[in-house]
Design an enzyme around this catalytic site. Sequence first.
Site, PDB file in Angstrom:
ATOM      1  N   LYS A  25       0.900  -1.196  -0.117  1.00 34.22           N
ATOM      2  CA  LYS A  25      -0.099   0.049   0.018  1.00 34.22           C
ATOM      3  C   LYS A  25       0.953   1.247  -0.105  1.00 34.22           C
ATOM      4  O   LYS A  25       0.632   2.237  -0.724  1.00 34.22           O
ATOM      5  CB  LYS A  25      -0.805  -0.011   1.167  1.00 34.22           C
ATOM      6  CG  LYS A  25      -2.038   1.181   1.434  1.00 34.22           C
ATOM      7  CD  LYS A  25      -3.171   0.674   2.139  1.00 34.22           C
ATOM      8  CE  LYS A  25      -2.994   0.528   3.536  1.00 34.22           C
ATOM      9  NZ  LYS A  25      -2.917   1.668   4.424  1.00 34.22           N
ATOM     10  N   SER A  26       1.777   1.436   0.892  1.00 29.66           N
ATOM     11  CA  SER A  26       2.879   2.337   0.969  1.00 29.66           C
ATOM     12  C   SER A  26       3.372   2.762  -0.290  1.00 29.66           C
ATOM     13  O   SER A  26       3.484   3.856  -0.985  1.00 29.66           O
ATOM     14  CB  SER A  26       3.918   2.051   2.048  1.00 29.66           C
ATOM     15  OG  SER A  26       3.267   2.214   3.266  1.00 29.66           O
ATOM     16  N   ARG A  30       2.827   6.029  -3.135  1.00 28.31           N
ATOM     17  CA  ARG A  30       3.907   6.933  -3.464  1.00 28.31           C
ATOM     18  C   ARG A  30       4.381   6.701  -5.247  1.00 28.31           C
ATOM     19  O   ARG A  30       4.473   7.637  -5.606  1.00 28.31           O
ATOM     20  CB  ARG A  30       5.110   6.456  -2.928  1.00 28.31           C
ATOM     21  CG  ARG A  30       5.350   6.950  -1.355  1.00 28.31           C
ATOM     22  CD  ARG A  30       6.054   5.972  -0.470  1.00 28.31           C
ATOM     23  NE  ARG A  30       6.098   6.533   0.770  1.00 28.31           N
ATOM     24  CZ  ARG A  30       5.324   6.390   1.898  1.00 28.31           C
ATOM     25  NH1 ARG A  30       4.091   5.643   1.563  1.00 28.31           N
ATOM     26  NH2 ARG A  30       5.604   6.683   2.945  1.00 28.31           N
ATOM     27  N   GLY A  98      -5.018   7.492   5.395  1.00 32.38           N
ATOM     28  CA  GLY A  98      -4.185   8.595   6.017  1.00 32.38           C
ATOM     29  C   GLY A  98      -2.998   8.937   5.051  1.00 32.38           C
ATOM     30  O   GLY A  98      -2.469   9.919   5.094  1.00 32.38           O
ATOM     31  N   ARG A 126      -8.747  11.693  12.289  1.00 32.52           N
ATOM     32  CA  ARG A 126      -7.161  11.317  12.599  1.00 32.52           C
ATOM     33  C   ARG A 126      -6.374  12.770  12.554  1.00 32.52           C
ATOM     34  O   ARG A 126      -6.907  13.696  11.858  1.00 32.52           O
ATOM     35  CB  ARG A 126      -6.624  10.495  11.395  1.00 32.52           C
ATOM     36  CG  ARG A 126      -7.509   9.163  11.838  1.00 32.52           C
ATOM     37  CD  ARG A 126      -6.877   8.025  10.725  1.00 32.52           C
ATOM     38  NE  ARG A 126      -5.700   7.680  11.199  1.00 32.52           N
ATOM     39  CZ  ARG A 126      -4.667   7.091  10.354  1.00 32.52           C
ATOM     40  NH1 ARG A 126      -5.362   6.508   9.233  1.00 32.52           N
ATOM     41  NH2 ARG A 126      -3.601   6.609  10.611  1.00 32.52           N
ATOM     42  N   SER A 171       7.209   9.158  12.204  1.00 35.78           N
ATOM     43  CA  SER A 171       6.273   9.117  11.112  1.00 35.78           C
ATOM     44  C   SER A 171       6.583   9.115   9.633  1.00 35.78           C
ATOM     45  O   SER A 171       7.221  10.252   9.161  1.00 35.78           O
ATOM     46  CB  SER A 171       5.164  10.073  11.295  1.00 35.78           C
ATOM     47  OG  SER A 171       4.271  10.297  10.256  1.00 35.78           O
ATOM     48  N   ASP A 319       2.363  -1.120  12.126  1.00 33.37           N
ATOM     49  CA  ASP A 319       1.037  -1.627  11.344  1.00 33.37           C
ATOM     50  C   ASP A 319       0.596  -3.171  11.839  1.00 33.37           C
ATOM     51  O   ASP A 319      -0.604  -3.746  11.531  1.00 33.37           O
ATOM     52  CB  ASP A 319       1.085  -1.743  10.055  1.00 33.37           C
ATOM     53  CG  ASP A 319       0.971   0.028   9.521  1.00 33.37           C
ATOM     54  OD1 ASP A 319       0.479   0.824  10.499  1.00 33.37           O
ATOM     55  OD2 ASP A 319       1.541   0.129   8.427  1.00 33.37           O
ATOM     56  N   ARG A 350      -6.279   1.408  17.998  1.00 35.29           N
ATOM     57  CA  ARG A 350      -5.845  -0.086  17.871  1.00 35.29           C
ATOM     58  C   ARG A 350      -5.963  -0.769  19.244  1.00 35.29           C
ATOM     59  O   ARG A 350      -5.917  -2.025  19.562  1.00 35.29           O
ATOM     60  CB  ARG A 350      -4.745  -0.317  16.837  1.00 35.29           C
ATOM     61  CG  ARG A 350      -5.175  -0.082  15.477  1.00 35.29           C
ATOM     62  CD  ARG A 350      -4.346  -0.535  14.578  1.00 35.29           C
ATOM     63  NE  ARG A 350      -4.893  -0.334  13.105  1.00 35.29           N
ATOM     64  CZ  ARG A 350      -4.281  -0.314  11.987  1.00 35.29           C
ATOM     65  NH1 ARG A 350      -2.824  -0.154  12.094  1.00 35.29           N
ATOM     66  NH2 ARG A 350      -5.049   0.007  11.056  1.00 35.29           N
ATOM     67  N   ARG A 391      -7.174  -3.900   9.659  1.00 36.14           N
ATOM     68  CA  ARG A 391      -6.287  -4.691  10.285  1.00 36.14           C
ATOM     69  C   ARG A 391      -6.601  -5.502  11.488  1.00 36.14           C
ATOM     70  O   ARG A 391      -6.548  -6.481  11.929  1.00 36.14           O
ATOM     71  CB  ARG A 391      -4.737  -4.064  10.494  1.00 36.14           C
ATOM     72  CG  ARG A 391      -4.136  -3.228   9.241  1.00 36.14           C
ATOM     73  CD  ARG A 391      -2.872  -3.047   9.484  1.00 36.14           C
ATOM     74  NE  ARG A 391      -2.297  -2.127   8.612  1.00 36.14           N
ATOM     75  CZ  ARG A 391      -1.938  -2.312   7.151  1.00 36.14           C
ATOM     76  NH1 ARG A 391      -2.256  -3.691   6.859  1.00 36.14           N
ATOM     77  NH2 ARG A 391      -1.858  -1.369   6.362  1.00 36.14           N
TER      78      ARG A 391
HETATM   79  C1  S3P Z   1       2.713   4.713   6.383  1.00 41.26           C
HETATM   80  C2  S3P Z   1       3.196   5.065   7.397  1.00 41.26           C
HETATM   81  C3  S3P Z   1       2.831   4.746   8.640  1.00 41.26           C
HETATM   82  C4  S3P Z   1       1.730   3.343   8.757  1.00 41.26           C
HETATM   83  C5  S3P Z   1       0.667   3.698   7.522  1.00 41.26           C
HETATM   84  C6  S3P Z   1       1.448   3.695   6.252  1.00 41.26           C
HETATM   85  C7  S3P Z   1       3.291   5.327   5.070  1.00 41.26           C
HETATM   86  O1  S3P Z   1       2.038   5.570   9.491  1.00 41.26           O
HETATM   87  O2  S3P Z   1       1.418   3.230   9.835  1.00 41.26           O
HETATM   88  O3  S3P Z   1      -0.101   2.639   7.384  1.00 41.26           O
HETATM   89  O4  S3P Z   1       2.819   4.839   3.944  1.00 41.26           O
HETATM   90  O5  S3P Z   1       4.059   6.219   5.166  1.00 41.26           O
HETATM   91  P1  S3P Z   1       2.630   6.991  10.292  1.00 41.26           P
HETATM   92  O6  S3P Z   1       3.451   7.787   9.429  1.00 41.26           O
HETATM   93  O7  S3P Z   1       1.605   7.619  10.854  1.00 41.26           O
HETATM   94  O8  S3P Z   1       3.494   6.135  11.277  1.00 41.26           O
END
Ligand code: S3P
Length: 436
Positions: A25-26, A30, A98, A126, A171, A319, A350, A391
């Site tokens: 996903k990350s 990007r 997020g 959030r 983060s 996560d 969570r 999750r």
């Molecule tokens: C993510 C960063 C993390 C993670 C989220 C995905 C990302 O969040 O928990 O599921 O893709 O950069 P945080 O940056 O709030 O730690």
Amino acid sequence: MTTRQDWIAALGGPLHGSLVVPGDKSVSHRALMLGALADGVTEVHGFLEGEDTCATARVLGQLGVRIESPAPQVRRIHGVGLDGLRGSDAELDCGNAGTGMRLLAGLLAGQAFDSVLVGDASLSQRPMRRVTEPLAAMGARIDTGPGGVPPLRIHGGQSLSGIAYDLPVASAQVKSAVLLAGLGARGTTTVREPHPTRDYTERMLAAFGYPIDFKPGFASVPGGHRLVATRVEVPADFSSAAFFVVAASIIPGSDLVLRSVGVSPRRTGLLQALRLMGADIEETDSREQGGEPVADLRVRHAPLTGIEVPEALVPDMIDEFPALFVAAACASGRTVVRGAAELRVKESDRIGTMAAGLRALGIRADERADGVVIQGGRLRGGEVDAHGDHRVAMSFAVAAQRAEGEVRIRDVANVATSFPGFVSLATQAGFGLRAG
Ligand code: S3P
């Protein structure tokens, strides 16, 4: 609005065979964003066809970026260049994501036009000041809702200047938002982290030919350079594989292989924690795919023992705590988690949602402000509420595989945000799981 869905999960397994879970996903988020900002056409392979990443693709479409989908898990992004995005009169809906909202805030902060970023009920609660504050320090003007939550109203036409920013919390989303804003800023933008977090933005900027200096815990970009379109290979998402890693560890007789999983050390803290608990996990065929380390993970059942999770591992498994809590419930003895207050501001709280659900299944789980203490024991059937958190829903599906009765899991529809096809893949591996 997504309709409510429940699952009925019950004793299954043992788990066998070899699975490929969906794309990361990350990395998928990007790839869309950098592809949009690049000059030329970027192809993304292994793209996550999830609701979160599709929401980001739709937003980029609203901003004038043409994104084609020539085949499943493939996207062709016609980049518009760093100064080619167009404003949209409509709100930009990030759904449950997020990552989508925070990174887009960075990308949009220095544009000539106004934007409004909105999200679903969970995302709308959030915290966003963690991104709006550093962006404001760069010269951006962004209004949040009361208490610092979405919607984000971004006022265009501000000229941004680079900053040196020390992140107060580890983060990757905040780091990435600041770096993305830095691409269009005057001067250099530098971020330092209290603990290194996932570095996909940094690595991908380099892959798109952008000059960037980075090492664990540090990244620095000069403004005003161009991105050159490239091909992105997305590894399978470790966070999705994690549910199967825990499930195979706790279900007697299991021997399961998860193929081509992204194993960035910034993501795989769960493997270290599970090994400390006694898990039998082998990484084989370790290789590089698209500049990221990937491996096959072979997981066999093993008796687990509770541990004190080392605090240093927390950011590298942020996560995976819902899944770890399930492993802890099935372990002998006590597992203690500290230093994980960030879990309270994820898609759900969570710590609260997992502790309540485990208690409903007969497990002792004592909440702390920044963690939980779980006493391993026998899981019984019952009813738990996932509170719309993907999750949490999947973690309870794993827990149910060891429960003595059926488990009804409420409010699971958001599993499609990160793991489309979870039920069929899980049942194929041996889970007892169906829509209920
Ligand atoms: C993510 C960063 C993390 C993670 C989220 C995905 C990302 O969040 O928990 O599921 O893709 O950069 P945080 O940056 O709030 O730690």
